[in-house]
Write a protein that holds these residues in place. Sequence first.
Motif, PDB file in Angstrom:
ATOM      1  N   ILE A 175     -90.957  16.134  12.065  1.00 59.01           N
ATOM      2  CA  ILE A 175     -90.959  17.599  12.011  1.00 59.01           C
ATOM      3  C   ILE A 175     -89.545  18.116  12.172  1.00 59.01           C
ATOM      4  O   ILE A 175     -89.094  19.015  11.460  1.00 59.01           O
ATOM      5  CB  ILE A 175     -91.874  18.199  13.100  1.00 59.01           C
ATOM      6  CG1 ILE A 175     -93.297  17.686  12.960  1.00 59.01           C
ATOM      7  CG2 ILE A 175     -91.846  19.727  13.055  1.00 59.01           C
ATOM      8  CD1 ILE A 175     -94.211  18.066  14.115  1.00 59.01           C
ATOM      9  N   GLY A 176     -88.813  17.538  13.130  1.00 57.17           N
ATOM     10  CA  GLY A 176     -87.440  17.962  13.369  1.00 57.17           C
ATOM     11  C   GLY A 176     -86.541  17.711  12.182  1.00 57.17           C
ATOM     12  O   GLY A 176     -85.724  18.561  11.809  1.00 57.17           O
ATOM     13  N   ARG A 177     -86.677  16.567  11.553  1.00 57.38           N
ATOM     14  CA  ARG A 177     -85.851  16.258  10.382  1.00 57.38           C
ATOM     15  C   ARG A 177     -86.153  17.230   9.245  1.00 57.38           C
ATOM     16  O   ARG A 177     -85.240  17.709   8.562  1.00 57.38           O
ATOM     17  CB  ARG A 177     -86.110  14.819   9.933  1.00 57.38           C
ATOM     18  CG  ARG A 177     -85.522  13.782  10.872  1.00 57.38           C
ATOM     19  CD  ARG A 177     -86.014  12.382  10.550  1.00 57.38           C
ATOM     20  NE  ARG A 177     -85.328  11.372  11.355  1.00 57.38           N
ATOM     21  CZ  ARG A 177     -85.672  10.094  11.390  1.00 57.38           C
ATOM     22  NH1 ARG A 177     -86.693   9.667  10.664  1.00 57.38           N
ATOM     23  NH2 ARG A 177     -85.000   9.242  12.147  1.00 57.38           N
ATOM     24  N   PHE A 178     -87.439  17.497   9.036  1.00 55.26           N
ATOM     25  CA  PHE A 178     -87.835  18.419   7.973  1.00 55.26           C
ATOM     26  C   PHE A 178     -87.296  19.819   8.232  1.00 55.26           C
ATOM     27  O   PHE A 178     -86.683  20.448   7.356  1.00 55.26           O
ATOM     28  CB  PHE A 178     -89.358  18.440   7.872  1.00 55.26           C
ATOM     29  CG  PHE A 178     -89.902  19.480   6.935  1.00 55.26           C
ATOM     30  CD1 PHE A 178     -89.450  19.589   5.635  1.00 55.26           C
ATOM     31  CD2 PHE A 178     -90.899  20.354   7.349  1.00 55.26           C
ATOM     32  CE1 PHE A 178     -89.960  20.540   4.765  1.00 55.26           C
ATOM     33  CE2 PHE A 178     -91.416  21.303   6.496  1.00 55.26           C
ATOM     34  CZ  PHE A 178     -90.946  21.400   5.198  1.00 55.26           C
ATOM     35  N   GLN A 179     -87.499  20.336   9.442  1.00 57.29           N
ATOM     36  CA  GLN A 179     -87.048  21.685   9.759  1.00 57.29           C
ATOM     37  C   GLN A 179     -85.527  21.783   9.801  1.00 57.29           C
ATOM     38  O   GLN A 179     -84.954  22.803   9.414  1.00 57.29           O
ATOM     39  CB  GLN A 179     -87.652  22.147  11.097  1.00 57.29           C
ATOM     40  CG  GLN A 179     -89.164  22.260  11.105  1.00 57.29           C
ATOM     41  CD  GLN A 179     -89.661  23.316  10.133  1.00 57.29           C
ATOM     42  OE1 GLN A 179     -88.919  24.227   9.754  1.00 57.29           O
ATOM     43  NE2 GLN A 179     -90.913  23.215   9.734  1.00 57.29           N
ATOM     44  N   PHE A 180     -84.864  20.722  10.254  1.00 55.59           N
ATOM     45  CA  PHE A 180     -83.403  20.723  10.238  1.00 55.59           C
ATOM     46  C   PHE A 180     -82.904  20.742   8.801  1.00 55.59           C
ATOM     47  O   PHE A 180     -81.923  21.423   8.477  1.00 55.59           O
ATOM     48  CB  PHE A 180     -82.877  19.495  10.981  1.00 55.59           C
ATOM     49  CG  PHE A 180     -81.376  19.484  11.165  1.00 55.59           C
ATOM     50  CD1 PHE A 180     -80.703  20.584  11.673  1.00 55.59           C
ATOM     51  CD2 PHE A 180     -80.637  18.353  10.830  1.00 55.59           C
ATOM     52  CE1 PHE A 180     -79.315  20.577  11.845  1.00 55.59           C
ATOM     53  CE2 PHE A 180     -79.261  18.329  11.003  1.00 55.59           C
ATOM     54  CZ  PHE A 180     -78.606  19.440  11.509  1.00 55.59           C
ATOM     55  N   GLY A 181     -83.597  20.020   7.922  1.00 57.73           N
ATOM     56  CA  GLY A 181     -83.258  20.085   6.505  1.00 57.73           C
ATOM     57  C   GLY A 181     -83.382  21.494   5.964  1.00 57.73           C
ATOM     58  O   GLY A 181     -82.527  21.956   5.197  1.00 57.73           O
ATOM     59  N   ARG A 182     -84.410  22.198   6.363  1.00 58.98           N
ATOM     60  CA  ARG A 182     -84.606  23.585   5.924  1.00 58.98           C
ATOM     61  C   ARG A 182     -83.437  24.479   6.329  1.00 58.98           C
ATOM     62  O   ARG A 182     -82.919  25.243   5.511  1.00 58.98           O
ATOM     63  CB  ARG A 182     -85.889  24.160   6.534  1.00 58.98           C
ATOM     64  CG  ARG A 182     -87.177  23.877   5.785  1.00 58.98           C
ATOM     65  CD  ARG A 182     -88.302  24.703   6.390  1.00 58.98           C
ATOM     66  NE  ARG A 182     -88.048  26.114   6.253  1.00 58.98           N
ATOM     67  CZ  ARG A 182     -88.422  27.045   7.139  1.00 58.98           C
ATOM     68  NH1 ARG A 182     -89.065  26.703   8.232  1.00 58.98           N
ATOM     69  NH2 ARG A 182     -88.157  28.302   6.929  1.00 58.98           N
ATOM     70  N   VAL A 183     -83.038  24.413   7.604  1.00 62.34           N
ATOM     71  CA  VAL A 183     -81.968  25.314   8.040  1.00 62.34           C
ATOM     72  C   VAL A 183     -80.638  24.936   7.388  1.00 62.34           C
ATOM     73  O   VAL A 183     -79.809  25.807   7.112  1.00 62.34           O
ATOM     74  CB  VAL A 183     -81.834  25.368   9.581  1.00 62.34           C
ATOM     75  CG1 VAL A 183     -83.106  25.919  10.213  1.00 62.34           C
ATOM     76  CG2 VAL A 183     -81.481  24.019  10.184  1.00 62.34           C
ATOM     77  N   LEU A 184     -80.430  23.651   7.141  1.00 59.73           N
ATOM     78  CA  LEU A 184     -79.207  23.244   6.447  1.00 59.73           C
ATOM     79  C   LEU A 184     -79.210  23.741   5.010  1.00 59.73           C
ATOM     80  O   LEU A 184     -78.185  24.197   4.493  1.00 59.73           O
ATOM     81  CB  LEU A 184     -79.074  21.720   6.468  1.00 59.73           C
ATOM     82  CG  LEU A 184     -78.695  21.091   7.814  1.00 59.73           C
ATOM     83  CD1 LEU A 184     -78.890  19.582   7.769  1.00 59.73           C
ATOM     84  CD2 LEU A 184     -77.255  21.426   8.191  1.00 59.73           C
ATOM     85  N   MET A 185     -80.349  23.671   4.355  1.00 61.61           N
ATOM     86  CA  MET A 185     -80.439  24.122   2.978  1.00 61.61           C
ATOM     87  C   MET A 185     -80.274  25.634   2.863  1.00 61.61           C
ATOM     88  O   MET A 185     -79.633  26.138   1.933  1.00 61.61           O
ATOM     89  CB  MET A 185     -81.800  23.715   2.378  1.00 61.61           C
ATOM     90  CG  MET A 185     -81.899  22.238   2.037  1.00 61.61           C
ATOM     91  SD  MET A 185     -80.872  21.850   0.596  1.00 61.61           S
ATOM     92  CE  MET A 185     -81.297  20.122   0.346  1.00 61.61           C
ATOM     93  N   THR A 186     -80.854  26.356   3.785  1.00 62.71           N
ATOM     94  CA  THR A 186     -80.863  27.817   3.689  1.00 62.71           C
ATOM     95  C   THR A 186     -79.719  28.494   4.435  1.00 62.71           C
ATOM     96  O   THR A 186     -79.515  29.694   4.292  1.00 62.71           O
ATOM     97  CB  THR A 186     -82.195  28.372   4.223  1.00 62.71           C
ATOM     98  OG1 THR A 186     -82.378  27.940   5.581  1.00 62.71           O
ATOM     99  CG2 THR A 186     -83.375  27.877   3.398  1.00 62.71           C
ATOM    100  N   GLY A 187     -78.987  27.728   5.259  1.00 60.22           N
ATOM    101  CA  GLY A 187     -77.884  28.325   6.001  1.00 60.22           C
ATOM    102  C   GLY A 187     -78.328  29.201   7.152  1.00 60.22           C
ATOM    103  O   GLY A 187     -77.589  30.097   7.559  1.00 60.22           O
ATOM    104  N   ARG A 188     -79.489  28.952   7.697  1.00 67.03           N
ATOM    105  CA  ARG A 188     -79.951  29.733   8.854  1.00 67.03           C
ATOM    106  C   ARG A 188     -79.361  29.163  10.133  1.00 67.03           C
ATOM    107  O   ARG A 188     -79.406  27.966  10.379  1.00 67.03           O
ATOM    108  CB  ARG A 188     -81.479  29.731   8.920  1.00 67.03           C
ATOM    109  CG  ARG A 188     -82.120  30.346   7.700  1.00 67.03           C
ATOM    110  CD  ARG A 188     -83.630  30.358   7.778  1.00 67.03           C
ATOM    111  NE  ARG A 188     -84.125  31.319   8.743  1.00 67.03           N
ATOM    112  CZ  ARG A 188     -85.422  31.539   8.971  1.00 67.03           C
ATOM    113  NH1 ARG A 188     -86.336  30.842   8.309  1.00 67.03           N
ATOM    114  NH2 ARG A 188     -85.803  32.440   9.858  1.00 67.03           N
ATOM    115  N   GLY A 189     -78.764  30.020  10.924  1.00 65.59           N
ATOM    116  CA  GLY A 189     -78.186  29.601  12.192  1.00 65.59           C
ATOM    117  C   GLY A 189     -76.855  28.889  12.063  1.00 65.59           C
ATOM    118  O   GLY A 189     -76.336  28.350  13.043  1.00 65.59           O
ATOM    119  N   GLY A 190     -76.275  28.893  10.875  1.00 67.45           N
ATOM    120  CA  GLY A 190     -75.003  28.212  10.661  1.00 67.45           C
ATOM    121  C   GLY A 190     -74.756  28.038   9.177  1.00 67.45           C
ATOM    122  O   GLY A 190     -75.549  28.479   8.346  1.00 67.45           O
TER     123      GLY A 190
END
Length: 237
Positions: free
Chosen positions: A71-86
Amino acid sequence: MNPVQHGMALFNAAEPDYQRAVGWFRAAAESNDGDGLAMLGLCQLEGLGIPADPVQARVLLERAAARGSAIGRFQFGRVLMTGRGGPADESRGLSAYIAAAATGHAEATFNLANCLHVGVGCLPDRLAAKALFLRSRLLGCPLRPKGVFVRKRELKAVRTLAMRFADANRLIFLIQERQQELALAQEMAQPQSRANAADGSRPQAWRFAAGVMAAMAGTLGQYLRPNSRDAGPTTQF
């Protein structure tokens, strides 16, 4: 039940109680549980039962990914792809999707297929994308890609690739290997393309390279931003 299970029951209830779920996820996160960190990060990312804080959520999701949580890897992938939080980082986002897909995470497999299909964080590899769309369906993902069709001549190759991708120990290697082959084919084609522009010819070597290229060629859907670069919404977690 452990704290994560308690939290998930509340999170996925017909009438979710996100605030109580956050309490259980926080308890699990305090003991450095990967899925607890991931779900707490997801709630903080989306503002579910806790004030939204994408920057802190990203920190939690990165910790969860490092702990090996799918779950963490998937959600971390999401924020990296979308630029959320960084800052956005498509290459790292793709790697996170691959790592999650290797554990059999259905939605990560679907999003990875989307990335390969359109070339987000990688070179486009539509044959591999179609195989991963098929695998995501076999894993239980209810989502379906729009406008993606497997041609009759591709069916055998797609099925074979889907079976090969089912080997978690080889999925990362196989995708990297195909990307290297695509990059080599592209490198072969580019100098010849410049030569073709000069003399107007299309020699055999260029056609061969182009043929090689052609041959290889979010969770919480209601909350995920529709224009996300990860090419599609996802299901709950």
